[in-house]
Scaffold this motif. Sequence first.
Motif, PDB file in Angstrom:
ATOM      1  N   ALA A  41       0.824  -1.210   0.000  1.00  0.00           N
ATOM      2  CA  ALA A  41       0.000   0.000   0.000  1.00  0.00           C
ATOM      3  C   ALA A  41       0.855   1.255   0.000  1.00  0.00           C
ATOM      4  O   ALA A  41       0.574   2.216  -0.735  1.00  0.00           O
ATOM      5  CB  ALA A  41      -0.930  -0.009   1.215  1.00  0.00           C
ATOM      6  N   ALA A  42       1.907   1.272   0.815  1.00  0.00           N
ATOM      7  CA  ALA A  42       2.774   2.454   0.873  1.00  0.00           C
ATOM      8  C   ALA A  42       3.611   2.581  -0.394  1.00  0.00           C
ATOM      9  O   ALA A  42       3.883   3.695  -0.864  1.00  0.00           O
ATOM     10  CB  ALA A  42       3.680   2.376   2.096  1.00  0.00           C
ATOM     11  N   THR A  43       4.022   1.465  -0.967  1.00  0.00           N
ATOM     12  CA  THR A  43       4.880   1.508  -2.149  1.00  0.00           C
ATOM     13  C   THR A  43       4.158   2.129  -3.340  1.00  0.00           C
ATOM     14  O   THR A  43       4.741   2.911  -4.111  1.00  0.00           O
ATOM     15  CB  THR A  43       5.348   0.086  -2.511  1.00  0.00           C
ATOM     16  N   TYR A  44       2.872   1.815  -3.503  1.00  0.00           N
ATOM     17  CA  TYR A  44       2.148   2.277  -4.691  1.00  0.00           C
ATOM     18  C   TYR A  44       1.174   3.422  -4.389  1.00  0.00           C
ATOM     19  O   TYR A  44       0.275   3.706  -5.181  1.00  0.00           O
ATOM     20  CB  TYR A  44       1.384   1.104  -5.323  1.00  0.00           C
ATOM     21  N   ALA A  45       1.378   4.088  -3.242  1.00  0.00           N
ATOM     22  CA  ALA A  45       0.501   5.209  -2.891  1.00  0.00           C
ATOM     23  C   ALA A  45       0.649   6.383  -3.856  1.00  0.00           C
ATOM     24  O   ALA A  45      -0.240   7.239  -3.937  1.00  0.00           O
ATOM     25  CB  ALA A  45       0.787   5.669  -1.466  1.00  0.00           C
ATOM     26  N   GLN A  46       1.773   6.446  -4.586  1.00  0.00           N
ATOM     27  CA  GLN A  46       1.970   7.544  -5.548  1.00  0.00           C
ATOM     28  C   GLN A  46       1.227   7.315  -6.859  1.00  0.00           C
ATOM     29  O   GLN A  46       1.002   8.248  -7.621  1.00  0.00           O
ATOM     30  CB  GLN A  46       3.464   7.726  -5.810  1.00  0.00           C
ATOM     31  N   ASP A  47       0.855   6.067  -7.140  1.00  0.00           N
ATOM     32  CA  ASP A  47       0.124   5.753  -8.369  1.00  0.00           C
ATOM     33  C   ASP A  47      -1.305   6.273  -8.252  1.00  0.00           C
ATOM     34  O   ASP A  47      -2.005   5.961  -7.293  1.00  0.00           O
ATOM     35  CB  ASP A  47       0.129   4.231  -8.584  1.00  0.00           C
ATOM     36  N   PRO A  48      -1.783   7.066  -9.209  1.00  0.00           N
ATOM     37  CA  PRO A  48      -3.128   7.660  -9.095  1.00  0.00           C
ATOM     38  C   PRO A  48      -4.240   6.614  -8.951  1.00  0.00           C
ATOM     39  O   PRO A  48      -5.181   6.808  -8.183  1.00  0.00           O
ATOM     40  CB  PRO A  48      -3.268   8.459 -10.390  1.00  0.00           C
ATOM     41  N   VAL A  49      -4.133   5.520  -9.719  1.00  0.00           N
ATOM     42  CA  VAL A  49      -5.186   4.503  -9.653  1.00  0.00           C
ATOM     43  C   VAL A  49      -5.149   3.798  -8.298  1.00  0.00           C
ATOM     44  O   VAL A  49      -6.182   3.582  -7.651  1.00  0.00           O
ATOM     45  CB  VAL A  49      -5.031   3.487 -10.805  1.00  0.00           C
ATOM     46  N   TYR A  50      -3.942   3.431  -7.850  1.00  0.00           N
ATOM     47  CA  TYR A  50      -3.809   2.809  -6.528  1.00  0.00           C
ATOM     48  C   TYR A  50      -4.252   3.778  -5.442  1.00  0.00           C
ATOM     49  O   TYR A  50      -4.837   3.384  -4.435  1.00  0.00           O
ATOM     50  CB  TYR A  50      -2.366   2.364  -6.281  1.00  0.00           C
ATOM     51  N   ALA A  51      -3.981   5.059  -5.644  1.00  0.00           N
ATOM     52  CA  ALA A  51      -4.395   6.066  -4.664  1.00  0.00           C
ATOM     53  C   ALA A  51      -5.916   6.118  -4.562  1.00  0.00           C
ATOM     54  O   ALA A  51      -6.474   6.213  -3.451  1.00  0.00           O
ATOM     55  CB  ALA A  51      -3.834   7.427  -5.042  1.00  0.00           C
ATOM     56  N   ALA A  52      -6.588   6.033  -5.692  1.00  0.00           N
ATOM     57  CA  ALA A  52      -8.051   6.021  -5.672  1.00  0.00           C
ATOM     58  C   ALA A  52      -8.570   4.752  -4.991  1.00  0.00           C
ATOM     59  O   ALA A  52      -9.523   4.788  -4.198  1.00  0.00           O
ATOM     60  CB  ALA A  52      -8.598   6.116  -7.095  1.00  0.00           C
ATOM     61  N   LEU A  80      -1.375   7.705   2.185  1.00  0.00           N
ATOM     62  CA  LEU A  80      -1.947   8.176   0.919  1.00  0.00           C
ATOM     63  C   LEU A  80      -1.560   9.628   0.650  1.00  0.00           C
ATOM     64  O   LEU A  80      -1.140   9.981  -0.468  1.00  0.00           O
ATOM     65  CB  LEU A  80      -3.472   8.032   0.973  1.00  0.00           C
ATOM     66  N   ILE A  81      -1.646  10.471   1.653  1.00  0.00           N
ATOM     67  CA  ILE A  81      -1.336  11.900   1.470  1.00  0.00           C
ATOM     68  C   ILE A  81       0.138  12.098   1.144  1.00  0.00           C
ATOM     69  O   ILE A  81       0.504  12.852   0.229  1.00  0.00           O
ATOM     70  CB  ILE A  81      -1.733  12.688   2.738  1.00  0.00           C
ATOM     71  N   GLY A 113       4.549  13.402  -2.651  1.00  0.00           N
ATOM     72  CA  GLY A 113       5.903  13.061  -3.061  1.00  0.00           C
ATOM     73  C   GLY A 113       6.875  12.900  -1.917  1.00  0.00           C
ATOM     74  O   GLY A 113       8.076  12.747  -2.138  1.00  0.00           O
ATOM     75  N   THR A 114       6.379  12.902  -0.677  1.00  0.00           N
ATOM     76  CA  THR A 114       7.253  12.648   0.477  1.00  0.00           C
ATOM     77  C   THR A 114       7.276  11.148   0.753  1.00  0.00           C
ATOM     78  O   THR A 114       6.747  10.352  -0.021  1.00  0.00           O
ATOM     79  CB  THR A 114       6.741  13.422   1.705  1.00  0.00           C
ATOM     80  N   ASP A 115       7.880  10.765   1.867  1.00  0.00           N
ATOM     81  CA  ASP A 115       8.077   9.336   2.164  1.00  0.00           C
ATOM     82  C   ASP A 115       6.785   8.719   2.702  1.00  0.00           C
ATOM     83  O   ASP A 115       6.403   8.958   3.860  1.00  0.00           O
ATOM     84  CB  ASP A 115       9.195   9.175   3.193  1.00  0.00           C
ATOM     85  N   PRO A 116       6.100   7.876   1.927  1.00  0.00           N
ATOM     86  CA  PRO A 116       4.847   7.282   2.410  1.00  0.00           C
ATOM     87  C   PRO A 116       5.054   6.123   3.384  1.00  0.00           C
ATOM     88  O   PRO A 116       4.085   5.625   3.970  1.00  0.00           O
ATOM     89  CB  PRO A 116       4.178   6.792   1.121  1.00  0.00           C
TER      90      PRO A 116
END
Length: 449
Positions: free
Chosen positions: A134-145, A202-203, A208-211
């Motif tokens: 979850a933390a690794t792909y939190a930057q991906d828009p689709v995964y974020a949604a 998610l935020i 772009g910081t460390d999730p």
Amino acid sequence: MNGLLYPLAAALAWIALAYRLVRGLRQDPRDPSLYSIAAAIALLGIIFTVSTPAVWAKIDHTVAIPNLSLLISQSCVIVFSGTIQCIIIFWTHPRPDSWRRARWRVVWVLGVLTVMVALFAAAGRQDEHPTDAAATYAQDPVYAAYLGCYIAMVALGFTDIIRLCLPYARAAGRVWLSRGLRLTAVGAGLGLLYCLVRAATLIEGQLGTDPKRLEALVPVFAAFGAMLVIVGLTLPSFGPRLSRIAAWQVQRRAYRQLYPLWEAITVTVTEVVLDPPASPDRGILRDVNRRLRRRVVEIGDGIRQLRHHMSDTVAAAAAATADAQGLTGQPRDAAARAAQILVACLAYEPERRERFDSPAVDGAVDGAGRDDEPRRARWDAWRTALPATDRRLSAPATAGAQPPEFGADHDDFSAEVRWLVAVAKALRGSWIPAAAAGDQAGNQIGSRT
């Protein structure tokens, strides 16, 4: 941390499920609440079993879909949240209203699951991350949604659980159900903290910081929250057994604590003992309630047989001495009662021996005397073991002082046991009964009233 806490939570869930099913099927296999609670616990077992890194990797390798375990575990969290809400609704609302309320939650859960599956499929294949997907792909828009839908639904569900649990815990009417609801609410509170950490993930991913900065807190809040919920769901079932175990221990301790008083009476008046114990007091494990009641009855029978030797003068003098020592309430009265009983035993014994030791009439008394010899030996050993003191009882402050009214407030068996235990403790641990015995031997108190 995932490899330690998640298997622990999974094991607790599967154990709780087995216990709940075995006990529930024995009691009422047609009870619908049994299967709803079992389903909720089973969902927790699946969540933490799948989230265990080794199992996660094995599942993904078998189906050849990276991070499919993420979808499985988080979908089960959504279903679990909805199931708990429905269970609490069925517990706290009448049947027609409860079905209506539960139906909307089922529809809501199915809708969110549909959206999550669609977003997961649209995200495409990614690398395997069993511990921090979850933390690794939190930057991906689709995964974020996808993650946003998950967090919103879980947070809403846990908030609803707390909202439902706390008010009805106060009005549940059953102690263990109330405790279970409160514990479930605490577990849901930890679930909300888990949601806050996931929201921060998610935020930070979008900024772009460390999730992964708070990732270590995820297994802590998730596992401990789930454990509390598991215990809360099963507490109404096994809680009463805990009460019975506690009551058994209290009765067993009282049975042992009554021994000094029981011994003083039964070694003097042996005929009140219906069933002499075959094992030491500390070894009793079975029939504790029956044995305790029998011991209380034997003490009561013995006191009634000794009543003509109960001296009000001794009780008044012992009470005055207790007053001088600063004792009040039950300790004061127990010390006075113990002194009165001890002196009665000492006064009764010579009369009994004189009766058995008198010249035989047609040989009948000789036989009784021989039968009484083992009892005399036990009585002598008991008398020798009594604590001694050089102190003496104080004279009552006023002539003709009235002794305490023993047993006036013992309106149930538990109160009677507590009172007799206090007398037994005074008999063994207070110097006042020993002083009364010394006064009786020296004829310092006076004749029996």
